[in-house]
Design a protein around this motif. Structure first.
Motif, short mmCIF file in Angstrom:
data_model
loop_
_atom_site.label_atom_id
_atom_site.label_comp_id
_atom_site.label_asym_id
_atom_site.label_seq_id
_atom_site.Cartn_x
_atom_site.Cartn_y
_atom_site.Cartn_z
N VAL A 9 -35.17 39.24 44.40
CA VAL A 9 -35.03 38.50 43.14
C VAL A 9 -33.55 38.34 42.80
N GLU A 10 -32.77 39.39 42.99
CA GLU A 10 -31.33 39.34 42.72
C GLU A 10 -30.63 38.36 43.66
N VAL A 11 -31.01 38.36 44.94
CA VAL A 11 -30.42 37.44 45.91
C VAL A 11 -30.75 36.00 45.53
N LEU A 12 -31.99 35.73 45.16
CA LEU A 12 -32.42 34.38 44.84
C LEU A 12 -31.66 33.78 43.66
N LYS A 13 -31.09 34.61 42.81
CA LYS A 13 -30.28 34.11 41.69
C LYS A 13 -29.04 33.36 42.18
N PHE A 14 -28.64 33.60 43.42
CA PHE A 14 -27.46 32.95 43.99
C PHE A 14 -27.80 31.59 44.63
N THR A 15 -29.07 31.28 44.79
CA THR A 15 -29.50 30.11 45.56
C THR A 15 -28.84 28.81 45.12
N PRO A 58 -18.38 27.60 44.25
CA PRO A 58 -18.05 27.62 42.82
C PRO A 58 -17.46 28.98 42.43
N SER A 59 -16.57 28.99 41.49
CA SER A 59 -15.84 30.22 41.13
C SER A 59 -16.74 31.33 40.61
N ASP A 60 -17.93 31.00 40.13
CA ASP A 60 -18.80 32.04 39.58
C ASP A 60 -19.70 32.70 40.62
N VAL A 61 -19.47 32.43 41.91
CA VAL A 61 -20.22 33.10 42.97
C VAL A 61 -19.47 34.38 43.35
N ASP A 62 -20.10 35.51 43.14
CA ASP A 62 -19.51 36.80 43.49
C ASP A 62 -20.02 37.21 44.86
N CYS A 63 -19.28 36.81 45.90
CA CYS A 63 -19.71 37.09 47.28
C CYS A 63 -19.77 38.59 47.56
N ARG A 64 -18.88 39.36 46.95
CA ARG A 64 -18.88 40.80 47.16
C ARG A 64 -20.21 41.39 46.66
N LYS A 65 -20.63 40.98 45.47
CA LYS A 65 -21.89 41.48 44.92
C LYS A 65 -23.08 41.04 45.78
N LEU A 66 -23.08 39.77 46.22
CA LEU A 66 -24.15 39.29 47.08
C LEU A 66 -24.21 40.11 48.36
N GLY A 67 -23.05 40.40 48.94
CA GLY A 67 -23.00 41.22 50.15
C GLY A 67 -23.56 42.61 49.93
N GLU A 68 -23.24 43.21 48.79
CA GLU A 68 -23.76 44.55 48.48
C GLU A 68 -25.29 44.53 48.33
N ILE A 69 -25.79 43.48 47.69
CA ILE A 69 -27.25 43.38 47.52
C ILE A 69 -27.91 43.23 48.88
#
Length: 116
Positions: A9-15, A58-69
């Motif tokens: 669910v957390e990952v899908l928020k980045f879609t 886009p600047s609001d994508v936190d790749c570090r957080k996505l990687g951790e998830i």
């Protein structure tokens, strides 16, 4: 809901943000042994499989957080003992997450006893 389902669910928020940046896949590789484990920074790819830099997102994508998830999908204990390695890939279009994992193992094959 399982922990994996909550993570998904957390990952899908980045879609939507990833699609807006032209990202088709996000992969995180990890490896560990001897009680030490490390995950690499997320690798981004477009639909043709070409690498894409974070600067195109886009600047609001936190790749570090996505990687951790995504790293959270690695099997528990992958860094313990002999450890293991693998890759977790999020396919943005299908919204599926693929976990490919390999455990390290040492095999011991004794020789036949012999007297001298």
């Amino acid at each position: 809901m399982t922990e994996d389902q909550k993570r998904k669910v957390e990952v899908l928020k980045f879609t939507d943000l990833l699609q807006a940046g032209g990202i088709a896949k996000v992969s995180v590789s990890y490896h560990g042994e001897g009680d030490e484990g490390t995950a690499e920074a997320p690798e981004l790819q477009d639909a043709a499989g070409n690498p894409v830099g974070e600067s195109t997102l886009p600047s609001d994508v936190d790749c570090r957080k996505l990687g951790e998830i995504l790293e959270g999908f690695a099997p528990e204990g992958y860094q313990d003992g002999e450890g293991g390695h693998g890759t977790i890939t999020f396919n943005v279009e299908t919204q599926r997450i693929l976990v490919e994992h390999n455990w390290y193992e040492t095999i011991s094959n004794p020789d036949e006893p012999r007297e001298i």
